[in-house]
Design a protein around this motif. Sequence first.
Motif, mmCIF file in Angstrom:
data_model
loop_
_atom_site.group_PDB
_atom_site.id
_atom_site.type_symbol
_atom_site.label_atom_id
_atom_site.label_comp_id
_atom_site.label_asym_id
_atom_site.label_seq_id
_atom_site.Cartn_x
_atom_site.Cartn_y
_atom_site.Cartn_z
ATOM 1 N N GLY A 43 57.550 2.609 6.514
ATOM 2 C CA GLY A 43 58.260 3.142 7.291
ATOM 3 C C GLY A 43 58.787 4.387 7.457
ATOM 4 O O GLY A 43 57.914 5.876 7.750
ATOM 5 N N THR A 44 59.534 4.717 6.278
ATOM 6 C CA THR A 44 59.271 6.332 5.588
ATOM 7 C C THR A 44 58.898 7.191 5.893
ATOM 8 O O THR A 44 58.580 8.282 5.802
ATOM 9 C CB THR A 44 61.131 6.078 4.575
ATOM 10 N N ALA A 45 58.143 6.509 5.200
ATOM 11 C CA ALA A 45 56.920 7.116 4.720
ATOM 12 C C ALA A 45 55.722 8.042 5.018
ATOM 13 O O ALA A 45 55.413 8.487 5.577
ATOM 14 C CB ALA A 45 56.268 5.601 2.942
ATOM 15 N N ALA A 46 55.495 6.887 6.618
ATOM 16 C CA ALA A 46 54.677 6.891 7.459
ATOM 17 C C ALA A 46 55.233 7.797 7.865
ATOM 18 O O ALA A 46 55.194 8.948 8.548
ATOM 19 C CB ALA A 46 54.191 5.405 8.482
ATOM 20 N N ALA A 47 56.454 8.433 8.891
ATOM 21 C CA ALA A 47 56.672 9.160 9.904
ATOM 22 C C ALA A 47 57.014 10.673 8.272
ATOM 23 O O ALA A 47 56.875 11.275 9.157
ATOM 24 C CB ALA A 47 58.602 8.796 9.706
ATOM 25 N N MET A 48 57.453 10.261 7.582
ATOM 26 C CA MET A 48 57.122 11.133 6.437
ATOM 27 C C MET A 48 55.938 12.389 6.101
ATOM 28 O O MET A 48 55.175 13.260 6.841
ATOM 29 C CB MET A 48 57.583 11.811 5.365
ATOM 30 N N HIS A 49 55.040 11.419 6.529
ATOM 31 C CA HIS A 49 53.108 11.384 6.130
ATOM 32 C C HIS A 49 53.182 12.319 7.495
ATOM 33 O O HIS A 49 51.957 13.493 7.752
ATOM 34 C CB HIS A 49 52.947 10.310 5.953
ATOM 35 N N ARG A 50 53.778 11.500 8.968
ATOM 36 C CA ARG A 50 52.787 12.546 9.619
ATOM 37 C C ARG A 50 53.961 13.579 10.515
ATOM 38 O O ARG A 50 53.427 14.020 11.412
ATOM 39 C CB ARG A 50 53.274 11.659 11.702
ATOM 40 N N GLY A 51 55.270 13.721 9.600
ATOM 41 C CA GLY A 51 56.187 15.078 10.227
ATOM 42 C C GLY A 51 56.927 14.594 11.555
ATOM 43 O O GLY A 51 57.345 15.713 12.012
ATOM 44 N N LEU A 115 55.915 -8.148 8.092
ATOM 45 C CA LEU A 115 54.717 -8.554 7.597
ATOM 46 C C LEU A 115 53.865 -7.264 8.305
ATOM 47 O O LEU A 115 53.155 -6.214 8.463
ATOM 48 C CB LEU A 115 54.183 -9.044 7.518
ATOM 49 N N GLY A 116 53.640 -7.380 10.039
ATOM 50 C CA GLY A 116 52.817 -6.820 10.890
ATOM 51 C C GLY A 116 53.684 -5.638 10.358
ATOM 52 O O GLY A 116 52.444 -4.062 10.920
ATOM 53 N N SER A 117 54.859 -4.945 10.714
ATOM 54 C CA SER A 117 54.841 -4.044 10.732
ATOM 55 C C SER A 117 54.399 -3.088 9.430
ATOM 56 O O SER A 117 54.084 -1.719 10.012
ATOM 57 C CB SER A 117 56.307 -3.179 11.184
ATOM 58 N N ILE A 118 54.600 -3.733 8.281
ATOM 59 C CA ILE A 118 53.969 -3.078 7.338
ATOM 60 C C ILE A 118 52.633 -2.727 6.976
ATOM 61 O O ILE A 118 52.161 -1.850 6.997
ATOM 62 C CB ILE A 118 54.065 -4.142 5.919
ATOM 63 N N VAL A 119 51.721 -3.648 7.684
ATOM 64 C CA VAL A 119 50.607 -3.671 8.081
ATOM 65 C C VAL A 119 50.433 -2.462 8.923
ATOM 66 O O VAL A 119 49.449 -0.908 8.627
ATOM 67 C CB VAL A 119 49.500 -4.840 8.543
ATOM 68 N N GLU A 120 51.185 -1.935 10.222
ATOM 69 C CA GLU A 120 50.946 -0.717 11.280
ATOM 70 C C GLU A 120 51.535 0.582 10.325
ATOM 71 O O GLU A 120 50.540 1.250 10.723
ATOM 72 C CB GLU A 120 51.859 -1.043 12.009
ATOM 73 N N ASN A 121 52.205 0.408 9.391
ATOM 74 C CA ASN A 121 52.757 1.506 8.623
ATOM 75 C C ASN A 121 51.772 2.465 7.203
ATOM 76 O O ASN A 121 51.442 3.119 6.871
ATOM 77 C CB ASN A 121 54.077 1.228 7.987
ATOM 78 N N ALA A 122 51.164 0.897 6.503
ATOM 79 C CA ALA A 122 50.150 1.275 6.163
ATOM 80 C C ALA A 122 49.059 1.505 6.555
ATOM 81 O O ALA A 122 47.847 2.590 5.968
ATOM 82 C CB ALA A 122 49.464 -0.053 5.438
ATOM 83 N N VAL A 123 48.470 1.561 8.435
ATOM 84 C CA VAL A 123 47.663 2.278 8.653
ATOM 85 C C VAL A 123 47.947 3.594 9.022
ATOM 86 O O VAL A 123 47.099 3.914 8.750
ATOM 87 C CB VAL A 123 47.240 1.151 9.782
#
Length: 152
Positions: A43-51, A115-123
């Motif tokens: 989730g942290t990585a996804a937020a950083m990726h989106r800025g 697990l569902g949240s991890i998949v959303e973060n991966a997307v």
Amino acid sequence: MDKVNDFKLAVTAVVALLTSLWGWFGWLVVLFVGCMAVDYLTGTAAAMHRGEWSSKSARDGIFHKIGSVIVVMVAGAADLLIGAMLGHLPGVVLPFEYTTLLCPLVVVWYTLTELGSIVENAVSLGAPVPQWLKKMLSAAKDAVDKLGEEND
């Protein structure tokens, strides 16, 4: 390097303690905690990726995880209370031996949520994820919900 080894030792000791005390349920708890950590990191990585990363969002994520742990502890306490009540109140008898029910259901439900949240973060990070995986996780979570509701 000593701090890394100390950390590894501590994690190994906690996992060994949980699984030796709780058996299969200890492994469920270890999986739940691991999924919480991976979800927070992705989730942290996804937020950083989106800025969109912010310390407030990070704190909110930690508070959300703490709340989940508290609910698991409440379910465990309820299992202990129900078990004690069934074992010591005259006239209260079930056609089976009650050891635990609520806490494993809650841990499985939260683990499926993680697990569902991890998949959303991966997307969000750009990984292709099969639709059937999303559907399977959602169906499994719904099945746990249904099982829990049947025991109301």
